[in-house]
Design a protein around this motif. Structure first.
Motif, PDB file in Angstrom:
ATOM      1  N   LEU B  56      21.583  37.492  41.600  1.00 13.90           N
ATOM      2  CA  LEU B  56      20.613  37.028  42.593  1.00 13.90           C
ATOM      3  C   LEU B  56      19.497  36.230  41.923  1.00 13.90           C
ATOM      4  O   LEU B  56      19.173  35.111  42.336  1.00 13.90           O
ATOM      5  CB  LEU B  56      19.990  38.231  43.320  1.00 13.90           C
ATOM      6  CG  LEU B  56      20.869  38.927  44.337  1.00 13.90           C
ATOM      7  CD1 LEU B  56      20.145  40.127  44.917  1.00 13.90           C
ATOM      8  CD2 LEU B  56      21.216  37.948  45.446  1.00 13.90           C
ATOM      9  N   SER B  57      18.917  36.802  40.855  1.00 13.60           N
ATOM     10  CA  SER B  57      17.780  36.127  40.237  1.00 13.60           C
ATOM     11  C   SER B  57      18.201  34.805  39.614  1.00 13.60           C
ATOM     12  O   SER B  57      17.474  33.820  39.693  1.00 13.60           O
ATOM     13  CB  SER B  57      17.125  36.987  39.163  1.00 13.60           C
ATOM     14  OG  SER B  57      17.494  38.308  39.288  1.00 13.60           O
ATOM     15  N   TRP B  59      20.519  32.909  40.592  1.00  9.77           N
ATOM     16  CA  TRP B  59      20.708  31.928  41.668  1.00  9.77           C
ATOM     17  C   TRP B  59      19.367  31.373  42.125  1.00  9.77           C
ATOM     18  O   TRP B  59      19.188  30.165  42.299  1.00  9.77           O
ATOM     19  CB  TRP B  59      21.454  32.579  42.826  1.00  9.77           C
ATOM     20  CG  TRP B  59      21.707  31.629  43.949  1.00  9.77           C
ATOM     21  CD1 TRP B  59      22.674  30.677  43.997  1.00  9.77           C
ATOM     22  CD2 TRP B  59      20.947  31.517  45.152  1.00  9.77           C
ATOM     23  NE1 TRP B  59      22.577  29.980  45.166  1.00  9.77           N
ATOM     24  CE2 TRP B  59      21.537  30.471  45.894  1.00  9.77           C
ATOM     25  CE3 TRP B  59      19.853  32.192  45.681  1.00  9.77           C
ATOM     26  CZ2 TRP B  59      21.045  30.092  47.138  1.00  9.77           C
ATOM     27  CZ3 TRP B  59      19.365  31.818  46.919  1.00  9.77           C
ATOM     28  CH2 TRP B  59      19.952  30.775  47.638  1.00  9.77           C
ATOM     29  N   VAL B  60      18.402  32.286  42.311  1.00 10.78           N
ATOM     30  CA  VAL B  60      17.069  31.839  42.748  1.00 10.78           C
ATOM     31  C   VAL B  60      16.482  30.884  41.708  1.00 10.78           C
ATOM     32  O   VAL B  60      15.985  29.804  42.040  1.00 10.78           O
ATOM     33  CB  VAL B  60      16.131  33.046  42.960  1.00 10.78           C
ATOM     34  CG1 VAL B  60      14.706  32.595  43.166  1.00 10.78           C
ATOM     35  CG2 VAL B  60      16.608  33.871  44.140  1.00 10.78           C
ATOM     36  N   LEU B  61      16.562  31.285  40.441  1.00 10.94           N
ATOM     37  CA  LEU B  61      16.019  30.434  39.370  1.00 10.94           C
ATOM     38  C   LEU B  61      16.675  29.065  39.378  1.00 10.94           C
ATOM     39  O   LEU B  61      16.008  28.031  39.332  1.00 10.94           O
ATOM     40  CB  LEU B  61      16.256  31.091  38.011  1.00 10.94           C
ATOM     41  CG  LEU B  61      15.288  32.170  37.562  1.00 10.94           C
ATOM     42  CD1 LEU B  61      15.760  32.755  36.245  1.00 10.94           C
ATOM     43  CD2 LEU B  61      13.891  31.607  37.407  1.00 10.94           C
ATOM     44  N   ASN B  62      17.989  29.052  39.461  1.00  4.87           N
ATOM     45  CA  ASN B  62      18.713  27.785  39.396  1.00  4.87           C
ATOM     46  C   ASN B  62      18.403  26.893  40.582  1.00  4.87           C
ATOM     47  O   ASN B  62      18.322  25.682  40.454  1.00  4.87           O
ATOM     48  CB  ASN B  62      20.222  28.043  39.369  1.00  4.87           C
ATOM     49  CG  ASN B  62      20.686  28.397  37.996  1.00  4.87           C
ATOM     50  OD1 ASN B  62      20.096  27.962  37.014  1.00  4.87           O
ATOM     51  ND2 ASN B  62      21.724  29.204  37.904  1.00  4.87           N
ATOM     52  N   THR B  63      18.282  27.523  41.749  1.00  8.51           N
ATOM     53  CA  THR B  63      18.158  26.719  42.961  1.00  8.51           C
ATOM     54  C   THR B  63      16.736  26.222  43.170  1.00  8.51           C
ATOM     55  O   THR B  63      16.528  25.116  43.666  1.00  8.51           O
ATOM     56  CB  THR B  63      18.587  27.549  44.187  1.00  8.51           C
ATOM     57  OG1 THR B  63      19.652  28.384  43.790  1.00  8.51           O
ATOM     58  CG2 THR B  63      19.021  26.665  45.319  1.00  8.51           C
ATOM     59  N   TYR B  64      15.758  27.053  42.842  1.00  9.82           N
ATOM     60  CA  TYR B  64      14.400  26.680  43.214  1.00  9.82           C
ATOM     61  C   TYR B  64      13.494  26.334  42.044  1.00  9.82           C
ATOM     62  O   TYR B  64      12.550  25.577  42.190  1.00  9.82           O
ATOM     63  CB  TYR B  64      13.765  27.809  44.025  1.00  9.82           C
ATOM     64  CG  TYR B  64      14.495  28.051  45.313  1.00  9.82           C
ATOM     65  CD1 TYR B  64      14.423  27.115  46.351  1.00  9.82           C
ATOM     66  CD2 TYR B  64      15.275  29.176  45.485  1.00  9.82           C
ATOM     67  CE1 TYR B  64      15.120  27.304  47.519  1.00  9.82           C
ATOM     68  CE2 TYR B  64      15.978  29.377  46.662  1.00  9.82           C
ATOM     69  CZ  TYR B  64      15.894  28.442  47.678  1.00  9.82           C
ATOM     70  OH  TYR B  64      16.588  28.625  48.834  1.00  9.82           O
ATOM     71  N   THR B 124      26.076  29.896  36.267  1.00  6.16           N
ATOM     72  CA  THR B 124      25.440  28.587  36.305  1.00  6.16           C
ATOM     73  C   THR B 124      26.417  27.488  35.910  1.00  6.16           C
ATOM     74  O   THR B 124      26.529  26.471  36.583  1.00  6.16           O
ATOM     75  CB  THR B 124      24.248  28.568  35.340  1.00  6.16           C
ATOM     76  OG1 THR B 124      23.501  29.756  35.540  1.00  6.16           O
ATOM     77  CG2 THR B 124      23.387  27.367  35.576  1.00  6.16           C
ATOM     78  N   ASP B 129      27.813  29.249  44.227  1.00  3.93           N
ATOM     79  CA  ASP B 129      26.719  29.371  45.183  1.00  3.93           C
ATOM     80  C   ASP B 129      26.342  30.842  45.327  1.00  3.93           C
ATOM     81  O   ASP B 129      26.865  31.708  44.615  1.00  3.93           O
ATOM     82  CB  ASP B 129      27.077  28.720  46.525  1.00  3.93           C
ATOM     83  CG  ASP B 129      28.208  29.451  47.224  1.00  3.93           C
ATOM     84  OD1 ASP B 129      28.580  30.551  46.762  1.00  3.93           O
ATOM     85  OD2 ASP B 129      28.719  28.928  48.224  1.00  3.93           O
ATOM     86  N   PHE B 130      25.456  31.117  46.256  1.00  2.00           N
ATOM     87  CA  PHE B 130      24.901  32.457  46.397  1.00  2.00           C
ATOM     88  C   PHE B 130      25.981  33.533  46.531  1.00  2.00           C
ATOM     89  O   PHE B 130      26.052  34.496  45.763  1.00  2.00           O
ATOM     90  CB  PHE B 130      23.984  32.454  47.616  1.00  2.00           C
ATOM     91  CG  PHE B 130      23.390  33.782  47.934  1.00  2.00           C
ATOM     92  CD1 PHE B 130      22.410  34.323  47.109  1.00  2.00           C
ATOM     93  CD2 PHE B 130      23.797  34.487  49.045  1.00  2.00           C
ATOM     94  CE1 PHE B 130      21.863  35.547  47.389  1.00  2.00           C
ATOM     95  CE2 PHE B 130      23.250  35.722  49.330  1.00  2.00           C
ATOM     96  CZ  PHE B 130      22.285  36.244  48.500  1.00  2.00           C
TER      97      PHE B 130
END
Lengths: 206, 191, 236, 342
Positions: B56-57, B59-64, B124, B129-130
């Motif tokens: 989860l983290s 994904w958040v880091l990569n996306t935002y 990554t 995706d999520f």
């Protein structure tokens, strides 16, 4: 201040007696994952060598400023920085090797061997001695990886450093370049070392 | 986004490209904590939990956050994982002291477990995706647990055998791991 | 593993004698100092990485672009130059909409000969093979329905066996001989001489079939769009 | 002997006529028809391959085995024979020897010898060979014109490749899975063994007879082969009926190494579960894995891997199916009590 080791011992200790891979079983992930050829083993060793030396020097020279409570985080930060640098430089100057090693370059960060040396040695010793210790550990790591890589490449592909050894009719033992072969090769080495230990013990007893 | 289906991601991470037996990730607990089955199961469960949070983290880091600075990936992942483990440790301590007692010693060990960091990096690199990331994390975690439990149960039985002196300990463990890895090759191509 | 490594090491100094903790009680260190130390370290680390990145990024990008260029020309023999077209809202477009991120769009590389006529189209595609994802770039001629070339970009197929999909010249050459699409994978030597047959590698049937499958799927995905007409190049 | 009328001896005090040696040799006898058939079908090649793998096992056992293990108990002989029976007739002899040595050393001796190993040594040896020499071990030479001709590349020099140019043929399973014109081999061919395949897996009838003999003598636990065969038949039947597999259930049963594996490999007393319940779980697991690997896997045959994987699970199955001590409360209750429940 009790001084139990000489600088020379700092250097030599990590090479064999406390070899990180063969004796302490640290850093097994890179040691097994990328050693299917000597070239890859060498590239991985070089990157790890760079990271451990730089980290040890930096940690030992900054130990004064790092509060105990956050020391682990600080070490990880230092290591991660140098791994990123190693990653980028390999990618720029040795792109083929970088592609071969893939994600395992980034995984140097979690090589317990490096963090272990920071926590156990660099955080308590002078810069010079930490560097010696890091060099020794790095050489020990390299020796182990080259042993693994050499064995696996010679039997698994029939070459050493891409140089064919046995002529075209050699039947490679594919298993040794596969993951199972990594476990088995390290197992063989450990068993061999155990065998010599036993012989030595038997010799001493007699 | 990757083209892989969720099923193939899950199955690949758990069995075909088992994190431990094919990618050598998470070897430290595999060699160290795999002497007892109960311990192995707990370690495995703790790993699954942290793997999911990490996925989860990451994904958040990569996306935002890392969109414009992918070169800070390694450093931010490892910091997030280290703090995550710390937070999980504190939360569990507060919420369930019993669980904390059971997991206590394993949680710090997880920080330097290459499987967790490896998951973030692989996720990554393969641009999951999520949902794919979550599936990957659960699959990888179950794969780790499977390898740990198999190893632990085999080691438990072998405890009573007359293992030759030279093979006691690491030597035998590595040969068993090699044999397991050979057996898991049967799943190759099952995607 | 941590505790093991520290236990194995010779203790050089007792913890109390460390320079960093000469104060009798360590708890005196304020939270502020903890956070500040890490923050400073983090900022320094970030700056160092950013600096090196400034230096290496152009080299890395140039290398990647060069690799892509080589691959595209390899699978599109006869092309003198090529243009990248992105798939934007179901149409091929040489430019991206403003603010769009390049990685999010599928693309084709259209090759042109000296006179500016289209030679063929190159696309890349990855699908799971025997071990992990196999990434391929392939060139084909949408008008004639023939393959012009294929190059494996990434593969973790079994060394010595599955990796023949890019190491075995005889296998690879078949894809440059202009086979008709869709391809059919047959056991070596058992083909009937049809123009769309690809002899698979002995002992690596799955890997061989993966290659033909990826090519067929890629062609199937792009063909309908490209048969409406290969986009013309605006630039000379 | 001393003059005391009471003798003190260690247990066991009651000895049955059964002994490891006896059981092992009766397994060897029950394999005799299969071995004879393989020689009948494949000629001198079969003899050579079997001899090489048996030699690999015996020599390794002799060199590295502890004092207690001896060649006389016949277990090394069985491992060698079984390994040889899973190899193709044209297999280079040096590889067969190597497989025997590997299986013996790392499948058995490293665990402390007979009775303490986890994996079936013959199958571990074969898995090693499969991983090491994937092409040689899946090359099935066509029948030569004369019975006396060697098949394929038995005599390849050590460390050297066999010449794969010899005419080859696909096994029934390989043909149906990867062939260009897949055919379902007729059942009679499978039963009597007139197909290409490993030495010991071509004739299902003889294997069945040998297995029944062993079961009749009580030397194998019939729960295991029955559960394997039933699972394979039911599962492949189901997949065939709903149309997601091209393998008819009877074809599944009688092709490949299933019979050999079910009767001789899976039933190895050391590497199978202790309780009957465990044996059923074990057999069902093997059956299911065989079907899954054969239908969807990358290899045409999955019996070896299925058994090895379930071997790895045996210690766990034994734990899970441990009968509770007579009079002790069921496990759940016991655990609750341990945690300090009411």
């Amino acid at each position: 201040m009790p001084r139990e080791t000489t600088p020379a011992q700092d250097l030599i200790r990590g090479i064999w007696e406390e070899n990180p891979v063969l004796i302490q079983m640290l850093g097994l992930c890179p040691a097994l994952a990328v050693t299917n050829t000597v070239k890859n083993a060498l590239a991985m060793s070089a990157a790890t060598f760079f990271v451990i030396c730089c980290s040890s020097v930096l940690v030992s020279s900054c130990k004064r400023f790092i509060p105990r409570e956050v020391r682990i985080s600080a070490y990880i930060l230092v290591i991660a920085t140098f791994v990123t640098l190693a990653d980028m430089m390999l990618q720029a100057y040795a792109p083929v090797q970088h592609k071969e090693l893939g994600a395992f370059i980034a995984l140097i960060v979690v090589n317990c061997m490096i963090l272990g040396r920071q926590e156990a040695f660099s955080s308590k010793n002078t810069v010079l001695r930490s560097l010696l210790d890091a060099i020794g550990t790095g050489i020990g790591f390299t020796i182990a990886l080259l042993m693994l890589g050499g064995f696996r490449e010679i039997l698994g592909i029939g070459t050493f450093f891409d140089i064919p050894l046995f002529g075209s009719n050699f039947e490679p033992w594919v298993v040794f370049v596969l993951p199972a072969g990594g476990f088995l090769t390290l197992g063989f080495i450990i068993l061999g070392m155990g065998y010599f230990e036993e012989r030595k013990k038997a010799g001493n007893a007699a | 986004m990757s083209d892989q289906t969720l099923f193939s991601i899950f199955f690949s991470a758990m069995i075909v490209n088992n994190f431990t037996l094919a990618l050598f990730l998470g070897l430290c607990p595999f060699m160290g904590v795999s002497a007892r089955v109960e311990t192995a199961i707990r370690m495995g469960l703790a790993n699954i939990f942290v793997l999911v949070l990490t996925s989860l983290s990451a994904w958040v880091l990569n996306t935002y956050i890392l969109v414009n600075a992918p070169y800070l990936r390694i450093i931010s992942f490892i910091i997030v994982i280290a703090s995550l483990v710390q937070i999980v440790e504190m939360v569990i301590k507060k919420v369930s002291p019993v669980l904390f007692k059971q997991l206590g010693i394993y949680l710090p060990l997880i920080t330097t477990n290459c499987a967790i960091f490896g998951l973030a990096i692989f996720q990554t690199n393969r641009s999951y995706d999520f949902l794919q990331g979550l599936t990957f994390a659960v699959g990888a975690g179950l794969g780790l647990t499977l390898a740990l439990v198999l190893m632990a149960s085999i080691r438990e039985t072998s405890e009573l055998s007359d293992i030759p002196a030279i093979a006691k300990g690491t030597g035998l463990t590595l040969i068993i791991a090699g044999s397991l890895s050979l057996a898991f090759m049967g799943f190759a191509g099952l995607l | 593993m941590n505790d093991k490594s520290s236990a194995d090491t010779l203790v050089v100094t007792p913890p109390g004698a460390e320079p960093a903790s000469q104060e009798p009680v360590e708890k005196n260190v304020s939270t502020f100092r903890l956070v500040a130390t890490l923050a400073v370290a983090g900022i320094l680390a970030g700056m160092l990485i950013a600096m090196v990145n400034e230096h290496t990024k152009p080299i890395i990008d140039a290398y990647r672009a060069e690799q892509l260029r080589i691959a595209v020309y390899e699978v599109l023999p006869g092309a003198a130059r090529y243009t990248t077209f992105y798939l934007v809202d179901g149409e091929l477009n040489p430019t991206l909409p403003d603010g769009a991120k390049e990685v999010e769009y599928k693309r084709v590389y259209v090759g042109f000969n000296e006179e500016g006529g289209p030679v063929g189209v190159a696309v890349s595609r990855g699908e799971s093979g025997f071990q992990d994802v196999v990434m391929i770039i392939l060139g084909f001629d949408p008008v004639g329905g023939k393959l012009t070339g294929m190059k494996v970009l990434e593969s973790k197929e079994t060394p010595g066996l599955g990796d023949k999909i890019f190491k075995d010249k005889a296998f690879v050459d078949q894809f440059f001989a202009g086979p008709e699409l869709p391809l059919v994978s047959v056991k070596a030597g058992s083909g009937k001489g049809e123009p769309n047959e690809i002899d698979s590698i002995t002992g690596a049937t799955i890997s061989s079939k993966t290659v033909t499958r990826i090519i067929n799927n890629a062609v199937e995905e792009w063909m309908p769009l490209l048969q409406q007409g290969i986009p013309e190049d605006e630039q000379p | 002997m001393n003059d005391s009328s009471i003798r003190v001896t260690a247990s066991p005090h009651v000895r049955s006529a059964e002994s490891t040696t006896r059981i092992m040799w009766s397994v060897v006898y029950s394999l005799a028809p299969v071995v004879a058939a393989s020689i009948w079908f494949f000629g001198p090649s079969a003899v050579l391959v079997l001899l090489a793998s048996v030699a690999g096992c015996l020599i390794t056992e002799r060199l590295f085995g502890s004092v207690r293990s001896s060649l006389a108990d016949g277990s090394a002989m069985i491992t060698g024979l079984l390994l040889g029976l899973t190899l193709p007739p044209g297999f280079p002899l040096w590889m067969a020897f190597l497989g025997g040595a590997f299986g013996m050393a790392f499948g058995k001796l490293i665990f402390g010898g007979l009775g303490q190993n986890v994996f079936n040594p013959a199958l571990l040896g074969r898995a090693f060979l499969q991983a090491a020499f994937p092409v040689a071990i899946t090359t099935w030479p066509s029948k030569p014109e004369s019975w006396w001709t060697l098949q394929g590349d038995n005599l390849a020099l050590p460390l050297m490749s066999p010449v794969v140019d010899a005419a080859t043929e696909a096994t029934p399973l390989g043909n149906l899975k990867f062939g260009d014109n897949p055919v379902i081999t007729p059942l009679t061919d499978l039963l009597f063994g007139t197909t290409a395949g490993s030495l010991g897996e071509t004739s299902a009838v003889l294997l069945l007879l040998g297995g029944l003999y062993l079961a009749f003598r009580g030397h194998l636990n019939w729960h295991i082969p029955v559960s394997i065969l039933v699972t394979v038949y039911a599962l492949s039947g189901l997949f065939y009926v709903i149309g997601i597999s091209q393998f008819p259930p009877l074809f599944m049963l009688f092709s490949g190494g299933l019979m050999l594996g079910a009767f001789y490999m899976a039933t190895d007393m050391v590497t199978s579960p202790v309780t009957n319940k465990g044996c059923w779980l074990f057999g069902i697991g093997i059956g299911a894995l065989v079907v899954v690997i054969r239908i969807w896997g990358g290899l045409p045959e999955g019996v070896m891997y299925a058994i090895l994987l379930m071997n790895a699970l045996v210690p766990f199955i034994n734990r899970a199916t441990q009968p509770r001590k007579f009079g002790s409360p069921p496990r759940r209750v016991a655990e609750k009590k341990k945690e300090g429940g009411p």
